[in-house]
Design a protein around this motif. Sequence first.
Motif, PDB file in Angstrom:
ATOM      1  N   GLU A  36       0.834  -1.212   0.000  1.00  0.00           N
ATOM      2  CA  GLU A  36       0.000   0.000   0.000  1.00  0.00           C
ATOM      3  C   GLU A  36       0.864   1.256   0.000  1.00  0.00           C
ATOM      4  O   GLU A  36       0.593   2.222  -0.735  1.00  0.00           O
ATOM      5  N   TRP A  37       1.906   1.269   0.845  1.00  0.00           N
ATOM      6  CA  TRP A  37       2.814   2.418   0.868  1.00  0.00           C
ATOM      7  C   TRP A  37       3.576   2.536  -0.452  1.00  0.00           C
ATOM      8  O   TRP A  37       3.809   3.637  -0.948  1.00  0.00           O
ATOM      9  N   LEU A  38       3.949   1.405  -1.012  1.00  0.00           N
ATOM     10  CA  LEU A  38       4.666   1.427  -2.288  1.00  0.00           C
ATOM     11  C   LEU A  38       3.795   2.038  -3.382  1.00  0.00           C
ATOM     12  O   LEU A  38       4.261   2.893  -4.153  1.00  0.00           O
ATOM     13  N   VAL A  39       2.532   1.633  -3.442  1.00  0.00           N
ATOM     14  CA  VAL A  39       1.618   2.191  -4.445  1.00  0.00           C
ATOM     15  C   VAL A  39       1.427   3.689  -4.221  1.00  0.00           C
ATOM     16  O   VAL A  39       1.423   4.487  -5.174  1.00  0.00           O
ATOM     17  N   ALA A  40       1.275   4.106  -2.938  1.00  0.00           N
ATOM     18  CA  ALA A  40       1.068   5.524  -2.637  1.00  0.00           C
ATOM     19  C   ALA A  40       2.279   6.362  -3.049  1.00  0.00           C
ATOM     20  O   ALA A  40       2.136   7.432  -3.662  1.00  0.00           O
ATOM     21  N   LEU A  41       3.469   5.899  -2.710  1.00  0.00           N
ATOM     22  CA  LEU A  41       4.678   6.632  -3.090  1.00  0.00           C
ATOM     23  C   LEU A  41       4.835   6.696  -4.607  1.00  0.00           C
ATOM     24  O   LEU A  41       5.250   7.720  -5.167  1.00  0.00           O
ATOM     25  N   ARG A  42       4.489   5.623  -5.274  1.00  0.00           N
ATOM     26  CA  ARG A  42       4.583   5.610  -6.729  1.00  0.00           C
ATOM     27  C   ARG A  42       3.584   6.589  -7.347  1.00  0.00           C
ATOM     28  O   ARG A  42       3.873   7.217  -8.368  1.00  0.00           O
ATOM     29  N   ALA A  43       2.410   6.740  -6.727  1.00  0.00           N
ATOM     30  CA  ALA A  43       1.440   7.719  -7.232  1.00  0.00           C
ATOM     31  C   ALA A  43       1.986   9.141  -7.100  1.00  0.00           C
ATOM     32  O   ALA A  43       1.865   9.963  -8.021  1.00  0.00           O
ATOM     33  N   VAL A  44       2.609   9.440  -5.947  1.00  0.00           N
ATOM     34  CA  VAL A  44       3.211  10.764  -5.756  1.00  0.00           C
ATOM     35  C   VAL A  44       4.329  10.990  -6.776  1.00  0.00           C
ATOM     36  O   VAL A  44       4.460  12.071  -7.361  1.00  0.00           O
ATOM     37  N   GLN A  45       5.109   9.953  -7.000  1.00  0.00           N
ATOM     38  CA  GLN A  45       6.200  10.063  -7.971  1.00  0.00           C
ATOM     39  C   GLN A  45       5.662  10.315  -9.380  1.00  0.00           C
ATOM     40  O   GLN A  45       6.187  11.154 -10.123  1.00  0.00           O
ATOM     41  N   GLY A  46       4.595   9.612  -9.750  1.00  0.00           N
ATOM     42  CA  GLY A  46       3.992   9.823 -11.064  1.00  0.00           C
ATOM     43  C   GLY A  46       3.465  11.233 -11.220  1.00  0.00           C
ATOM     44  O   GLY A  46       3.601  11.853 -12.280  1.00  0.00           O
TER      45      GLY A  46
END
Length: 427
Positions: A123-133
């Motif tokens: 979940e944290w990985l997906v959230a960080l990836r969304a911010v990065q995108g």
Amino acid sequence: MPPVHTGAPVIPGASTPSSPAPQPLSPGRPGYRRMSLALFAAGLATFALLYSTQALLPAISAGFGVTAGQASWTVSAATGALALFVLPLSALSERFGRTRMMTYSMVVAVGVGLLVPFAPNVEWLVALRAVQGAAIAGIPASAMAYLAEEVRPKALVAAIGLFVAGNSIGGMSGRLVTGWAAQLWGWRAGLLAVALMALACAVAFLVLLPRARFFRPASLNPRAVGRTVAGHLRDPLLLRLYGIGALFMTVFGAVYTVIGYRLVDEPFSLGQGVVGSIFLIYLVGTVSSAAAGKLVARTGRRGALYLAVTTTALGLLLSLSDSLAAIVPGLVLITAGFFAGHAVASAAVSRTAKTGRAQASALYQSAYYLGSSAGGTLGALAYHSAGWAATVGIALLAVLGVVSITLYGSHAARAERRMPASAIGAR
């Protein structure tokens, strides 16, 4: 002579009466090589970061104990956030400057990239990836608008081709680095390695990029932006180009999200490093995107698109084989066709839009990355429901969509040529 604007507002009263009129960048002129290298580095960092988890999906699935569909969101969240944020960030670039927007976006994207390897759960990985995108969203549309403003029109397709070539090198090197680092030290080390690579690219970008000489800041007026966007969405040619970009990326997202799962499964059972090495095929995309300008000069835009979709379709059919001797050439054709088609379509957007170029490019990028998100998610679901043939089926439907749009564009162009000039003006 009025002052020449850069990425920042002009100081009242400033003037440069003795300065010669600036000339657009073109091959052989001062600054063109620096500009090309800077945007090549930006493109490399963009794709390396954006797809940093794609080659690692099987390892992430195993590490967190999640399904392929759940792991694929580490890619789709980044591309989806990019698609959502590219338009508002492009509007900000109209006010604050292309170079400033690209710089801030690069810094934030790399900073988040250094945090991604330490995500405690999926979940944290997906959230960080969304911010990065979302951060990465400030780079592609601003880069396209920067090129359209700073580069001589005849050199524009070639310049954008070099930026897209940076994308292909970034996609290839990012997956190669993450694959071998993951095989040696685990998938978290792979993500850290690609973040450090992107950091080096960001430094090169900041050092090399020439200042903008033709940018003229506009007021940040949401209504005006809305009118500009609405005007672009009423342009039939731009709509066709947006559709083509989305469908090409659906193919690419489906194929390269799933290919790792296919190659680690039976009958191949390849290691993570070898799977990462498959992405060396991206070098083909570097060549095909950089050559897009010559291809358009010889065959015209629609002729180049027909050639790109034919190449892609042949590659998809070859990839159905259970032999690596056929799969690898199939991936070569898919990659060559995709990058050529993308370079042609994105350059056509920049040339078609006479005003609001950042918004025009942003809409293309939104469609393009929505296609990536859809392709990655649908491709993964199809693969784990019915195998590789189902993934190829989805990709072929997208290819058929590109053919249909291009055929319609050819028909519309012939109809317009037959139409009396008075009727065209009255439309």
